[in-house]
Structure formats: C-alpha cells, structure tokens
Design a protein around this motif. Structure first.
Motif, PDB file in Angstrom:
ATOM      1  N   CYS A   7      -3.136  -3.507   3.199  1.00  0.00           N
ATOM      2  CA  CYS A   7      -1.940  -2.683   2.950  1.00  0.00           C
ATOM      3  C   CYS A   7      -2.260  -1.302   2.391  1.00  0.00           C
ATOM      4  O   CYS A   7      -1.492  -0.359   2.609  1.00  0.00           O
ATOM      5  CB  CYS A   7      -0.985  -3.440   2.035  1.00  0.00           C
ATOM      6  SG  CYS A   7      -0.353  -4.953   2.786  1.00  0.00           S
ATOM      7  N   CYS A  10      -2.436   1.185   5.109  1.00  0.00           N
ATOM      8  CA  CYS A  10      -1.239   1.290   5.957  1.00  0.00           C
ATOM      9  C   CYS A  10      -0.390   2.482   5.536  1.00  0.00           C
ATOM     10  O   CYS A  10      -0.103   2.668   4.354  1.00  0.00           O
ATOM     11  CB  CYS A  10      -0.428   0.005   5.822  1.00  0.00           C
ATOM     12  SG  CYS A  10       1.170   0.064   6.673  1.00  0.00           S
ATOM     13  N   ASN A  14       6.085  -0.623   6.950  1.00  0.00           N
ATOM     14  CA  ASN A  14       7.262  -1.065   7.711  1.00  0.00           C
ATOM     15  C   ASN A  14       7.881  -2.360   7.180  1.00  0.00           C
ATOM     16  O   ASN A  14       9.027  -2.668   7.465  1.00  0.00           O
ATOM     17  CB  ASN A  14       6.848  -1.258   9.182  1.00  0.00           C
ATOM     18  CG  ASN A  14       8.031  -1.477  10.082  1.00  0.00           C
ATOM     19  OD1 ASN A  14       9.053  -0.812   9.912  1.00  0.00           O
ATOM     20  ND2 ASN A  14       7.921  -2.416  11.006  1.00  0.00           N
ATOM     21  N   CYS A  15       7.118  -3.104   6.378  1.00  0.00           N
ATOM     22  CA  CYS A  15       7.656  -4.353   5.836  1.00  0.00           C
ATOM     23  C   CYS A  15       8.788  -4.082   4.836  1.00  0.00           C
ATOM     24  O   CYS A  15       9.513  -5.000   4.469  1.00  0.00           O
ATOM     25  CB  CYS A  15       6.548  -5.171   5.180  1.00  0.00           C
ATOM     26  SG  CYS A  15       5.569  -4.221   4.009  1.00  0.00           S
ATOM     27  N   PHE A  25      -3.236  -4.064  12.200  1.00  0.00           N
ATOM     28  CA  PHE A  25      -3.830  -5.000  11.224  1.00  0.00           C
ATOM     29  C   PHE A  25      -2.786  -5.558  10.256  1.00  0.00           C
ATOM     30  O   PHE A  25      -3.135  -6.172   9.247  1.00  0.00           O
ATOM     31  CB  PHE A  25      -4.924  -4.282  10.414  1.00  0.00           C
ATOM     32  CG  PHE A  25      -4.432  -3.057   9.699  1.00  0.00           C
ATOM     33  CD1 PHE A  25      -4.550  -1.806  10.278  1.00  0.00           C
ATOM     34  CD2 PHE A  25      -3.835  -3.159   8.452  1.00  0.00           C
ATOM     35  CE1 PHE A  25      -4.090  -0.662   9.614  1.00  0.00           C
ATOM     36  CE2 PHE A  25      -3.368  -2.028   7.777  1.00  0.00           C
ATOM     37  CZ  PHE A  25      -3.501  -0.775   8.366  1.00  0.00           C
ATOM     38  N   CYS A  26      -1.529  -5.428  10.560  1.00  0.00           N
ATOM     39  CA  CYS A  26      -0.466  -5.750   9.600  1.00  0.00           C
ATOM     40  C   CYS A  26      -0.535  -7.186   9.070  1.00  0.00           C
ATOM     41  O   CYS A  26      -0.648  -8.142   9.830  1.00  0.00           O
ATOM     42  CB  CYS A  26       0.891  -5.519  10.248  1.00  0.00           C
ATOM     43  SG  CYS A  26       2.228  -5.917   9.129  1.00  0.00           S
ATOM     44  N   THR A  28       1.935  -8.686   7.452  1.00  0.00           N
ATOM     45  CA  THR A  28       3.213  -9.378   7.720  1.00  0.00           C
ATOM     46  C   THR A  28       3.172 -10.028   9.097  1.00  0.00           C
ATOM     47  O   THR A  28       3.547 -11.191   9.261  1.00  0.00           O
ATOM     48  CB  THR A  28       4.387  -8.372   7.655  1.00  0.00           C
ATOM     49  OG1 THR A  28       4.555  -7.974   6.294  1.00  0.00           O
ATOM     50  CG2 THR A  28       5.682  -8.985   8.151  1.00  0.00           C
TER      51      THR A  28
HETATM   52  S1  SF4 Z   1       2.399  -5.793   5.347  1.00  0.00           S
HETATM   53 FE1  SF4 Z   1       2.048  -4.590   7.189  1.00  0.00          FE
HETATM   54  S2  SF4 Z   1       3.599  -2.981   7.170  1.00  0.00           S
HETATM   55 FE2  SF4 Z   1       3.517  -3.852   5.142  1.00  0.00          FE
HETATM   56  S3  SF4 Z   1       2.108  -2.471   4.031  1.00  0.00           S
HETATM   57 FE3  SF4 Z   1       0.912  -4.227   4.767  1.00  0.00          FE
HETATM   58  S4  SF4 Z   1       0.091  -3.579   6.718  1.00  0.00           S
HETATM   59 FE4  SF4 Z   1       1.765  -2.164   6.217  1.00  0.00          FE
END
Ligand code: SF4
Length: 218
Positions: A7, A10, A14-15, A25-26, A28
């Motif tokens: 995270c 990132c 978007n979460c 690589f998210c 979520t």
């Molecule tokens: S969960 Fe996904 S969208 Fe949310 S900060 Fe982490 S990588 Fe980014």
C-alpha cells in the motif's frame, strides 16, 4: 520472487472511495473474499472486536476534526462500555498523566496508573551495561512494561492507555496487556512527542533521515 509492492507504493488508494482504479499489486483485489466476509461479520457482531470497530468509526465520523485525541479517548472508551481505564505512563510524562487521569475521572472513568519504573530494577540487573545507562555510574531503573501490563491486568482494566512509553517498551507493554491498548502520546524526546514532525520535514530539517551513513549506524 514475490511481489513486494504494497500500500505504501500505491497512489490510487482506491480502496477508500472506489472511484479510481486498483493497481496491479492491490491487496484488496488479492484478498480471500471468504475471510474478508468473516472479518466483516466480526465487526458487525457483539464481541469486543465488533464494538471497538464500530465505536472507532463512530468517533471518527461524529467528531471528525472537532475533538482532540484526549477527548476522543474518552468518547471511544464510553462507546465500548469501558469504565476502568489503565494508564501505562512514562516517568517523563507523569505530570501530563496526572492531567489525563483527572480528565478521564472527570468523564466518569475509574483510572489506575502504573509508572514505567515500577519494580525499581536497576538496568544492570537485566543485562544492560552500566556504560549504556543515560547516566553511567548511577542507579538507574529500567522500564518494566511487562510489570506495568500485569498490574493493569490484575485490575481488570477495560482499556489501557499508553502515555509516552519508549519505542519498544510500548511494544512489550502491548504484547502483555490483556485489555486493548490505545496510544495517547507517542514518545519523541527530540520533537516534543510529535514524531510526525520528522516526516513532515523530511525534505528540509530532517533530511538526515535519508543520510545513508547515518542510517547505517543506527
Ligand atoms: S489496498 Fe489496493 S487500492 Fe488500497 S492502498 Fe493498498 S494497493 Fe492501493
């Protein structure tokens, strides 16, 4: 080699509102959905975990930008049904702790405070060299976070509040505390207990954070 991006890499985040794109690589997107639903069930439930999850969100939502953390601590404690608050304090913040205790009592809580030096064990008794004391050659008690936790455990506190425990001592205290732990003051002896100032000034006064030689020697 596993993808080590997380995270902090990132820039979509978007979460939060789901109004952008998830990165490749998210975390979520990669979650085990069955486990996520089990956790949501915990948050919805009547267990302490559920009550804490909803109380935190409620305090955030109702008082966003309106309450100080001291006040939020009382608002949170009330919402989880706490009546007995343990305070694990640093000796350097004992005067501040007296104010915290008075405020919590004023708000209807019973408080019990344990100072970091409880037990009065000299640092040399736990294997710290005399030369590594703040003042070598003097009697200097070590912090005793396990004992702080055990004394609060014996009082069956509902919530324990950290007031200025050292880095590491706070981790040890949290590890041994039976009640949930919240930090009111994070110790920073250089920045007046405001550690984020080093991050805010990482491009200027705190450039040393990225001085390779200095960091290697820490
Ligand atoms: S969960 Fe996904 S969208 Fe949310 S900060 Fe982490 S990588 Fe980014």
């Amino acid at each position: 080699m596993p993808d080590t991006k997380s995270c902090s890499d990132c820039h979509q985040l978007n979460c939060y509102h789901e109004d952008k794109m998830y990165p490749k690589f998210c975390l979520t997107e990669a979650l085990d959905q069955a486990r996520l639903e089990e956790i949501a069930e915990i948050y919805r439930g009547d267990s302490l975990d559920g009550r804490m999850a909803r109380a935190s969100a409620e305090v955030e939502g109702i008082y966003y930008g309106k309450l100080t953390r001291v006040e939020e601590t009382l608002a949170f404690a009330r919402r989880i049904g706490a009546t007995r608050i343990g305070i694990a304090t640093c000796i350097g913040l004992i005067e501040e702790t007296r104010v915290v205790a008075r405020f919590l009592q004023f708000g209807g809580m019973e408080t019990f405070t344990v100072l970091c030096k409880v037990g009065a064990l000299d640092k040399t008794e736990i294997g710290v060299a005399d030369a590594r004391k703040v003042r070598p050659g003097t009697r200097e008690s070590c912090c005793n976070p396990i004992q702080q936790a055990e004394l609060l455990n014996a009082r069956h506190t509902d919530l324990n509040v950290i007031v200025g425990l050292c880095v590491g001592h706070d981790a040890l205290f949290t590890r041994h505390s039976e009640a949930p732990v919240t930090t009111l003051i994070a110790k920073d002896r250089v920045l007046g207990h405001n550690p984020v100032a080093a991050i805010y000034t990482a491009q200027s006064y705190s450039k040393r954070l990225f001085d390779a030689e200095r960091v290697a020697a820490l």
